[in-house]
Design an enzyme around this catalytic site. Structure first.
Site, short mmCIF file in Angstrom:
data_model
loop_
_atom_site.label_atom_id
_atom_site.label_comp_id
_atom_site.label_asym_id
_atom_site.label_seq_id
_atom_site.Cartn_x
_atom_site.Cartn_y
_atom_site.Cartn_z
N LYS A 190 -10.68 -14.11 -23.48
CA LYS A 190 -9.51 -13.89 -24.37
C LYS A 190 -8.91 -13.40 -22.84
O LYS A 190 -9.69 -12.83 -22.48
CB LYS A 190 -9.26 -13.58 -25.38
N TRP A 235 -13.83 2.77 -30.37
CA TRP A 235 -13.70 2.56 -28.42
C TRP A 235 -13.25 4.44 -28.88
O TRP A 235 -13.08 4.70 -27.44
CB TRP A 235 -12.53 1.52 -28.65
N SER A 282 -13.27 -4.17 -22.54
CA SER A 282 -13.19 -3.57 -22.98
C SER A 282 -12.96 -1.67 -22.62
O SER A 282 -12.15 -1.55 -22.34
CB SER A 282 -13.23 -2.90 -24.90
N SER A 300 -14.57 -16.38 -32.55
CA SER A 300 -14.34 -14.63 -31.69
C SER A 300 -15.21 -13.70 -31.24
O SER A 300 -16.24 -14.23 -30.48
CB SER A 300 -14.88 -14.38 -33.49
N ALA A 301 -14.45 -12.97 -29.89
CA ALA A 301 -15.40 -12.72 -29.44
C ALA A 301 -16.64 -11.95 -29.40
O ALA A 301 -17.75 -11.07 -27.99
CB ALA A 301 -13.97 -12.00 -27.90
N LYS A 348 -21.37 3.05 -28.32
CA LYS A 348 -19.72 2.19 -29.27
C LYS A 348 -19.74 0.54 -30.46
O LYS A 348 -19.91 1.84 -31.51
CB LYS A 348 -18.87 1.99 -28.60
N THR A 376 -12.10 -5.05 -39.44
CA THR A 376 -12.81 -4.44 -38.74
C THR A 376 -11.68 -4.49 -37.29
O THR A 376 -11.90 -3.12 -36.27
CB THR A 376 -13.77 -6.19 -37.85
N LEU A 426 -6.77 -4.19 -26.63
CA LEU A 426 -8.57 -4.06 -26.20
C LEU A 426 -8.67 -5.24 -27.30
O LEU A 426 -9.09 -5.84 -27.51
CB LEU A 426 -8.83 -2.42 -26.73
N LYS A 427 -7.47 -5.37 -28.31
CA LYS A 427 -7.51 -6.72 -29.60
C LYS A 427 -8.03 -7.33 -28.67
O LYS A 427 -7.27 -8.00 -27.82
CB LYS A 427 -6.38 -5.87 -30.31
N ASP A 487 -9.90 -16.67 -35.63
CA ASP A 487 -9.88 -15.60 -34.83
C ASP A 487 -10.99 -14.77 -36.05
O ASP A 487 -10.76 -14.83 -37.09
CB ASP A 487 -8.88 -15.03 -34.04
N LEU A 488 -12.26 -13.79 -36.23
CA LEU A 488 -12.12 -13.42 -36.83
C LEU A 488 -11.69 -11.83 -37.35
O LEU A 488 -10.73 -11.16 -38.49
CB LEU A 488 -13.88 -12.52 -36.69
N ASP A 489 -12.18 -10.31 -36.48
CA ASP A 489 -11.59 -9.19 -36.13
C ASP A 489 -9.85 -8.92 -36.48
O ASP A 489 -9.34 -9.80 -35.26
CB ASP A 489 -12.40 -8.48 -35.17
N GLU A 517 -4.64 -15.83 -34.08
CA GLU A 517 -4.97 -14.72 -33.97
C GLU A 517 -4.30 -13.59 -34.97
O GLU A 517 -3.12 -13.54 -35.26
CB GLU A 517 -4.57 -15.17 -32.35
N ASP A 518 -5.19 -12.31 -34.32
CA ASP A 518 -3.97 -11.08 -34.01
C ASP A 518 -3.53 -10.45 -33.05
O ASP A 518 -3.22 -9.20 -32.61
CB ASP A 518 -4.44 -10.06 -35.42
C1 BG6 Z 1 -13.11 -8.83 -31.04
C2 BG6 Z 1 -12.42 -7.34 -31.03
O1 BG6 Z 1 -12.45 -9.57 -31.38
O2 BG6 Z 1 -14.26 -8.56 -29.91
C3 BG6 Z 1 -12.58 -6.77 -30.37
O3 BG6 Z 1 -10.86 -7.97 -31.26
C4 BG6 Z 1 -13.69 -6.74 -29.82
O4 BG6 Z 1 -12.04 -5.68 -30.36
C5 BG6 Z 1 -14.77 -8.04 -29.04
O5 BG6 Z 1 -14.84 -5.68 -28.18
C6 BG6 Z 1 -16.04 -7.92 -28.91
O6 BG6 Z 1 -17.01 -7.34 -30.07
P1 BG6 Z 1 -18.08 -7.36 -29.89
O7 BG6 Z 1 -18.56 -6.31 -31.87
O8 BG6 Z 1 -19.17 -7.82 -29.76
O9 BG6 Z 1 -18.62 -5.72 -29.30
MG MG Z 2 -8.75 -10.12 -33.70
#
Ligand code: BG6
Ligand code: MG
Length: 223
Positions: free
Chosen positions: A151, A29, A56, A120-121, A82, A21, A48-49, A13-15, A175-176
């Site tokens: 996810k 948000w 979200s 990553s999402a 956002k 981030t 929301l993570k 995962d990234l964020d 993952e976090d």
């Molecule tokens: C995930 C984050 O990695 O990506 C979420 O944990 C975020 O908080 C989601 O909403 C989607 O990200 P983005 O950058 O496409 O809006």
């Molecule tokens: Mg994450």
């Protein structure tokens, strides 16, 4: 749990794992929640993570009983706002935003021959990696636009393994987010949860922070 010797790759995962981030996502948000008048709470923030952008927004509106109050176009406008605010924060990022120990860990797993992919999402993942100067570590990135479900569905982690030609059992997912750990587990990979042990109680391996994540510590827990 798989045996350590069976592991051939890592799906990241990234964020909140590679970089901080998740704080920026929350901040952006929170502004939306305030704008629409939805209550902001720690539970909502944690929930929301890992969740996609539009999902979200739906969660935030639901928390304020506002789901029916916005048209699709208005929802897209809120999500776009956002993202604009989020990207302003991303623009200021440098390699200093890499979380503790991550760079060393990436170098270590790479030098040991493990394969790497990103699950990553976030549609902003390539941009964030660029800001962190980590792009070369991740030639394989799951494109969230290709996913039919986000996810906690396993799809994203299955694709992460597929991209590096490994079976899920040969991968460790990192993952976090609770939704992310659920996704890794459902995909049949070994899960590492970084952060709150209560929230990430379903992870096979828990680390309080990224600094604890080393190959030696992982091996100790999988032996
Ligand atoms: C995930 C984050 O990695 O990506 C979420 O944990 C975020 O908080 C989601 O909403 C989607 O990200 P983005 O950058 O496409 O809006
Ligand atoms: Mg994450």
């Amino acid at each position: 749990m798989a045996k350590f010797s069976d592991i051939k790759g890592f799906v990241f995962d990234l964020d909140g794992v590679i970089t901080d981030t998740s704080v920026f996502h929350s901040q952006a948000w929170h502004q939306v929640a305030d704008k629409v008048g939805a209550p902001w709470s720690k539970e909502l923030e944690d929930g929301l993570k890992g969740i996609s952008r539009m999902d979200s927004l739906e969660m935030i509106l639901k928390a304020g009983n506002l789901s029916d109050q916005y048209t699709e176009d208005q929802k897209i406008a809120l999500a776009t706002e956002k993202n604009t605010n989020y990207l302003k924060l991303v623009d200021q990022m440098t390699p200093d935003n890499i979380l503790p120990g991550i760079k060393d860990f990436l170098d270590d797993i790479q030098s040991h021959g493990y394969l790497l992919s990103l699950a990553s999402a976030s549609k902003n993942a390539p941009k964030v990696l660029e800001k962190l100067q980590l792009t070369t570590y991740f030639p394989k990135i799951v494109d969230p636009k290709t996913l039919s479900k986000g996810k906690p569905d396993p799809e994203i982690y299955l694709k992460g393994a597929e991209l590096i030609n490994l079976k899920p059992e040969q991968c460790i997912g990192v993952e976090d987010a609770g939704a992310g750990v659920e996704s890794i587990n459902a995909a049949g990979e070994t899960s590492i949860g970084i952060g709150d042990k209560q929230i990430l109680k379903d992870a096979d391996i828990n680390f309080e922070d990224t600094g604890e994540m080393t190959l030696t510590n992982i091996q100790k827990q999988m032996a």
